[in-house]
Design an enzyme around this catalytic site. Structure first.
Site, PDB file in Angstrom:
ATOM      1  N   SER A 126       0.984  -1.194  -0.045  1.00 56.24           N
ATOM      2  CA  SER A 126      -0.024  -0.042  -0.075  1.00 56.24           C
ATOM      3  C   SER A 126       1.032   1.272   0.044  1.00 56.24           C
ATOM      4  O   SER A 126       2.175   1.278   0.032  1.00 56.24           O
ATOM      5  CB  SER A 126      -0.804  -0.070   1.246  1.00 56.24           C
ATOM      6  OG  SER A 126      -0.032   0.117   2.344  1.00 56.24           O
ATOM      7  N   SER A 128       0.937   3.667   2.284  1.00 55.76           N
ATOM      8  CA  SER A 128       1.063   4.390   3.717  1.00 55.76           C
ATOM      9  C   SER A 128       2.472   4.812   4.055  1.00 55.76           C
ATOM     10  O   SER A 128       2.417   5.592   4.743  1.00 55.76           O
ATOM     11  CB  SER A 128       0.621   3.500   4.537  1.00 55.76           C
ATOM     12  OG  SER A 128       1.352   2.386   5.004  1.00 55.76           O
ATOM     13  N   LYS A 183       5.633   0.330   9.191  1.00 58.21           N
ATOM     14  CA  LYS A 183       5.193   1.823   9.630  1.00 58.21           C
ATOM     15  C   LYS A 183       6.553   2.266  10.118  1.00 58.21           C
ATOM     16  O   LYS A 183       7.604   1.510  10.455  1.00 58.21           O
ATOM     17  CB  LYS A 183       4.278   1.921  10.668  1.00 58.21           C
ATOM     18  CG  LYS A 183       3.019   1.356  10.363  1.00 58.21           C
ATOM     19  CD  LYS A 183       2.154   1.952   9.166  1.00 58.21           C
ATOM     20  CE  LYS A 183       0.933   1.401   8.759  1.00 58.21           C
ATOM     21  NZ  LYS A 183       0.184   1.930   7.446  1.00 58.21           N
ATOM     22  N   SER A 289      -2.783   6.849   6.246  1.00 58.33           N
ATOM     23  CA  SER A 289      -2.141   5.624   6.766  1.00 58.33           C
ATOM     24  C   SER A 289      -2.946   5.310   7.995  1.00 58.33           C
ATOM     25  O   SER A 289      -3.339   5.990   8.883  1.00 58.33           O
ATOM     26  CB  SER A 289      -0.728   6.076   7.406  1.00 58.33           C
ATOM     27  OG  SER A 289      -0.179   5.093   7.981  1.00 58.33           O
TER      28      SER A 289
END
Length: 331
Positions: A126, A128, A183, A289
């Site tokens: 993705s 994010s 992350k 996100s």
């Protein structure tokens, strides 16, 4: 054994097809562990049982041929046709069901060990973490940096380094541990993290951001655009992030996660006290996100490893394209 091996290989293919179609959870580590155990068992059986049996059969064939030639010689027949080279080679050769099990065992087990204890490849699914990581970036994750863990059961066996602010970390998604997320570490255990009006504050200190040239998003050829880009420094090295001025700061969440009682959600954003043994994670694409602001903190037990290197990038719209300049360290 042929029937059993055929059944196991068919089951493996069926699982892979179901995984590809999203019908089963993608616990690839467990699958690789099972395949390593099964092929390892075949390899041991090959060394102790099957290979010696084939060798004895070849020796018996050669012994019988010698006796036959002696018997013919006693009858006065000196010239005897027949070469046993091909026959012996056929007897000594591994059957297909051993080639696809015992023959692959060293490779499978080596891959399993490297992946479980040293480095594991991941694909970014993705956006994010844009601009740091792009969709379809292929990255390497250091599995020993934060301490070694036993595969499958995840028991930690060495301590390693503690996660630091600014690290890009892969972890098992707390609401659904079968999924891996990536992350950036923003809050450490005991920190008070606030993200209010799109300004990040840690323990009362505002994390300054600098405006840098806009990020050119070229992933979709039909929607090439420039995005507001900033530079921020959480650890030793600065990193880039995206922020959209027109996106609301308000986050509508019910904090029903562990430690959620230490979070305060307002129209300005969120403030959280990070529990001990947990980490507050955020994506670099701040307005796109789903991170700790939404689903809570990452426990130490869920850590997979530190993302360290991008080794390849495939275009979302052209999976056969490869950009050799995409290889880079991850900041």
């Amino acid at each position: 054994m042929q029937a059993l091996t055929g059944f196991l290989l068919a089951a493996l293919v069926a699982w892979l097809v179901a995984w590809f179609r999203g019908l089963v959870d993608a616990n690839f580590e467990l699958l690789l562990f099972v395949v390593s155990v099964v092929t390892g068992a075949y390899w041991i059986a090959e060394q102790l049982i099957f290979a010696p049996a084939r060798k004895r059969a070849a020796e018996q064939l050669e012994s019988e041929d010698v006796e036959r030639r002696k018997a013919l010689s006693r009858q006065g027949i000196k010239q005897v046709d027949g070469d046993l080279t091909e026959a012996k080679a056929a007897i000594l050769a591994q059957p297909w069901w051993l080639e696809w099990t015992a023959g692959l065992a060293p490779v499978v087990i080596t891959v399993f060990i490297l992946r479980a204890f040293l480095f594991e490849p991941f694909k970014i699914p993705s956006g994010s973490m844009i601009p740091t990581l792009l969709v379809n970036d292929l990255i390497l994750v250091n599995k020993f940096h934060y301490g070694l863990r036993l595969p499958v059961i995840k028991t930690k066996i060495t301590e390693g380094d503690k996660p630091q602010r600014g690290d890009v970390m892969v972890f098992r998604y707390p609401p659904q541990p079968s999924l891996d997320y990536i992350k950036r570490v923003v809050g450490l255990p005991g920190d008070t993290v606030a993200y209010l009006n799109k300004r990040l504050t840690i323990n009362g200190a505002v994390i300054e951001t600098n405006v840098i040239p806009d990020f050119l998003d070229r992933e979709d050829p039909q929607n090439v655009r420039y995005l507001n880009q900033f530079e921020e420094k959480l650890g030793e090295k600065p990193h880039r992030l995206l922020n959209f001025p027109n996106s609301p700061a308000f986050i509508q969440v019910k904090p029903n996660f562990f430690g959620g009682e230490g979070c305060n959600y307002t129209v300005e954003g969120v403030t959280c006290k990070v529990p001990e043994g947990h980490y507050f994670m955020m994506g670099d694409n701040r307005d796109n996100s789903q991170d700790s602001r939404y689903w809570g903190f990452v426990p130490d037990a869920n850590i997979v490893g530190k993302a360290v290197f991008v080794w390849m990038h495939f275009s979302l719209w052209n999976p056969f394209s490869f950009d050799p300049t995409s290889a880079r360290a991850i900041n």
